[in-house]
Structures are given as structure tokens and as C-alpha cells.
Design a protein around this motif. Structure first.
Motif, short mmCIF file in Angstrom:
data_model
loop_
_atom_site.label_atom_id
_atom_site.label_comp_id
_atom_site.label_asym_id
_atom_site.label_seq_id
_atom_site.Cartn_x
_atom_site.Cartn_y
_atom_site.Cartn_z
N ALA A 25 22.29 -17.68 -9.54
CA ALA A 25 22.50 -17.04 -10.11
C ALA A 25 20.73 -16.63 -10.75
O ALA A 25 20.85 -15.27 -10.88
N VAL A 26 20.09 -17.84 -10.53
CA VAL A 26 18.16 -17.43 -10.91
C VAL A 26 18.66 -15.99 -9.52
O VAL A 26 16.86 -15.63 -10.07
N ALA A 27 18.44 -17.34 -8.55
CA ALA A 27 17.67 -16.68 -6.99
C ALA A 27 18.22 -15.13 -6.92
O ALA A 27 17.37 -14.84 -6.86
N GLY A 28 19.50 -15.19 -6.87
CA GLY A 28 19.81 -14.16 -7.54
C GLY A 28 19.18 -12.75 -8.49
O GLY A 28 19.02 -11.70 -7.90
N ALA A 29 19.00 -12.58 -9.29
CA ALA A 29 18.49 -12.66 -10.27
C ALA A 29 17.40 -11.57 -10.43
O ALA A 29 16.37 -10.77 -10.50
N VAL A 30 16.55 -13.18 -9.72
CA VAL A 30 15.51 -12.70 -9.17
C VAL A 30 14.57 -11.86 -8.35
O VAL A 30 14.52 -10.90 -7.89
N LEU A 31 15.70 -12.03 -6.96
CA LEU A 31 15.91 -11.55 -5.69
C LEU A 31 16.36 -9.81 -6.54
O LEU A 31 15.76 -8.72 -5.27
N PHE A 32 17.35 -9.41 -7.23
CA PHE A 32 17.72 -8.48 -7.38
C PHE A 32 16.55 -7.12 -8.32
O PHE A 32 16.35 -6.16 -8.21
N SER A 33 15.89 -8.39 -9.25
CA SER A 33 14.36 -7.74 -9.89
C SER A 33 13.13 -7.23 -9.04
O SER A 33 12.48 -6.51 -9.51
#
Length: 306
Positions: A25-33
Motif C-alpha cells: 500500500a505504501v509503495a503504491g501510494a508513493v508511486l502514484f504520487s
């Protein structure tokens, strides 16, 4: 079957599963941002939002189309009504929202952009109040107040700093957040019926067609010829800031539930703020940190009550 909830939400997750889900979840949020940072880098090559989003979808469309074809072959066909609803949701949530977001990024910092987009849950709540007459608890009003105070703080800071047309850019990104809020409200029931993967794949295909068609209607085909860095950055935007985050977020929700995955996603605005400083040279000030903190606390409190 609802794909957006863990198999047994009542049972406590094993620590290893929780850590894995949170990490995804954290990795996905960072990549999306990071898409905001990549967009700023692309704008240095004098392309506009229409061209940027067209390249993004040209590179990501084959993956979502492959998933859509797979789902079409392995699951029952949709009704005509559901097909039209998906068209509407794709145009609203992934075309209009993305286009307005990239328009806004031409005028404001990536830190302010990410904070404004992070207000999407507050728009969902306010739409529920206005349309469905939902009652809002005092704690929720307090959470809303904290979040909007944080936005105002960062907005006034950026306005004073003369960072482009902050008002126009902020209005574009506000429109993006509002469009995505309506998408979330409209997609909730469909996710339960047809599954999140199928809905996202179909909606992204609709959005891709709209973005590519918009380019050919508004821009000459010669603009497809760009310097090599534009292609590489666009490929990164499609793969690492679009495709990976979409599937990683769904995987995280399936493992740890939507509420926990959403809270883990709060790393997004913080990561964008520091990535903007590292890669774009945008300053990180005490005012920005204070505003970011207010927004994160407000959204976190709101997530506990919804």
C-alpha cells in the motif's frame, strides 16, 4: 464476490501478512504520487497537458486492454446499462479527473497538488451530505476543518511565493478531486457486483480512448515526435505511476482491507513534498510541513469515522 475486502475481515491478520499488505500500500501510494513529479519534468520539454496525458495512456493502454479482454473471456458479459455506466465512470474518474490534475500541475507545486487531491474523501462526505442528506458528526466537522485549514495554509504560502497562477492551478486540481469523488460514489455498487479489477480495467480503457482521441482532435499528429526523454518519462509515468499503483493498491486492499490501505496511503502527500524538493528543487518550508500535517491529521480522523 467483493474483491475490495479481505477474506475474513473479523479475524486478525498475521503480522507477516499485515507488513506485506502495508508495504504494498505504501509503495503504491508513493508511486502514484510520483506522477506529479514526472509531469513537472515532462513540462520542461514544452509539452502541454493534452499531449502528456495522451502519451501516458498510449503506453498504459495495452496492459489495461489485455486485462479487460481476459475478463471479458472469463466472466459473464455485462448488461447494456452497466456498459454505459462504465463509460461514464471512465470518462469521469480517469479521463476528466486526470486531465484537470495535469492542467493544474502546470501552475502549482507538486506538494500543493497532492494535498488538494488528498481532500477527495472530504468531497465524498460533503456530496453525501448535500445529495443523500447524511448527518455529519461534530468530530467529522472538526476533521474537515483541520484538513481545509491545512490546504489554506499551503495555498496562501504558495500564492505569496508567486509559484505561477496558484489560484487557477488550485481550481483545476480541486475540479480533479471533485470529479474523482463522484467517480468513487458511482463506482461503489459496481465494484461489489463486478469486482474492482474488472471495473478498473474497463474504465481505464475508456479513459485511454478518450485521452488519445482528444489529442488527435486538438493537436497535430506531428506532436507525437518528441525528444527521447519525453518518451522515457512518459513510459515511466505509464508503468510506475499508473499501472503499478493501480494493481498494487488493489492487492493491498485485498490483503489488509480498504480502511487500512487508505491510511497507509497517507504517505503520498509527504513523499510528494520531499520528491519535489529532491528532483524539482521545490522548497520544503515549515509552513508547508505544518499544512501537510493538518491535512493528514484531518483525513486520518475522517477515515476513522467512515
Amino acid at each position: 464476490m467483493n474483491q475490495s475486502a479481505p477474506a475474513n475481515p473479523a479475524a486478525p491478520l498475521p503480522r507477516a501478512a499485515l507488513v506485506t499488505g502495508l508495504s504494498i500500500a505504501v509503495a503504491g501510494a508513493v508511486l502514484f504520487s510520483t506522477k506529479a513529479v514526472v509531469a513537472k519534468l515532462l513540462y520542461r520539454y514544452h509539452i502541454d497537458a493534452v499531449t502528456l496525458i495522451a502519451f501516458r495512456m498510449l503506453f498504459s493502454f495495452p496492459v489495461f486492454a489485455a486485462v479487460a479482454v481476459w475478463k471479458m473471456r472469463t466472466q459473464p458479459p455485462l448488461s447494456t446499462r452497466d456498459r454505459w455506466r462504465i463509460v461514464g465512470l471512465g470518462l469521469l474518474g480517469y479521463y476528466l479527473s486526470s486531465y484537470l490534475d495535469f492542467l493544474g500541475l502546470q501552475h502549482i507545486s507538486v506538494g500543493l497538488e497532492r494535498l488538494i487531491l488528498f481532500l477527495t474523501p472530504t468531497f465524498v462526505l460533503l456530496i453525501n451530505v448535500a445529495v443523500f442528506k447524511r448527518r455529519v458528526k461534530p468530530v467529522e466537522w472538526g476533521a474537515l476543518g483541520l484538513a481545509y485549514c491545512g490546504i489554506v495554509l499551503v495555498f496562501v504560502h504558495d500564492l505569496a511565493g508567486g509559484s505561477g497562477s496558484a489560484i487557477l492551478g488550485s481550481l483545476f486540481v480541486l475540479g480533479s478531486a471533485l470529479a474523482y469523488a463522484f467517480y468513487l460514489l458511482g463506482s461503489g455498487e459496481m465494484v461489489r457486483r463486478i469486482g474492482s479489477l474488472r471495473l478498473v480495467a474497463y474504465a481505464m480503457c475508456v479513459s485511454s480512448v478518450a485521452c488519445i482521441a482528444q489529442f488527435f482532435l486538438l493537436r497535430p499528429a506531428s506532436l507525437l515526435v518528441q525528444p527521447a526523454p519525453v518518451y522515457w518519462l512518459s513510459l515511466a509515468n505509464a508503468v510506475f505511476c499508473t499501472i503499478f499503483p493501480v494493481f498494487m493498491t488493489m492487492a493491498a486492499v485485498q490483503r489488509i482491507g480498504a480502511a487500512t490501505a487508505s491510511q497507509a496511503g497517507m504517505i503520498g502527500p509527504v513523499s510528494t513534498l520531499f520528491l519535489g524538493a529532491l528532483l524539482l528543487g521545490e522548497p520544503v518550508t515549515a509552513v508547508q510541513l505544518a499544512g501537510t500535517g493538518l491535512v493528514l491529521v484531518g483525513i486520518y480522523l475522517l477515515s476513522l469515522k467512515t
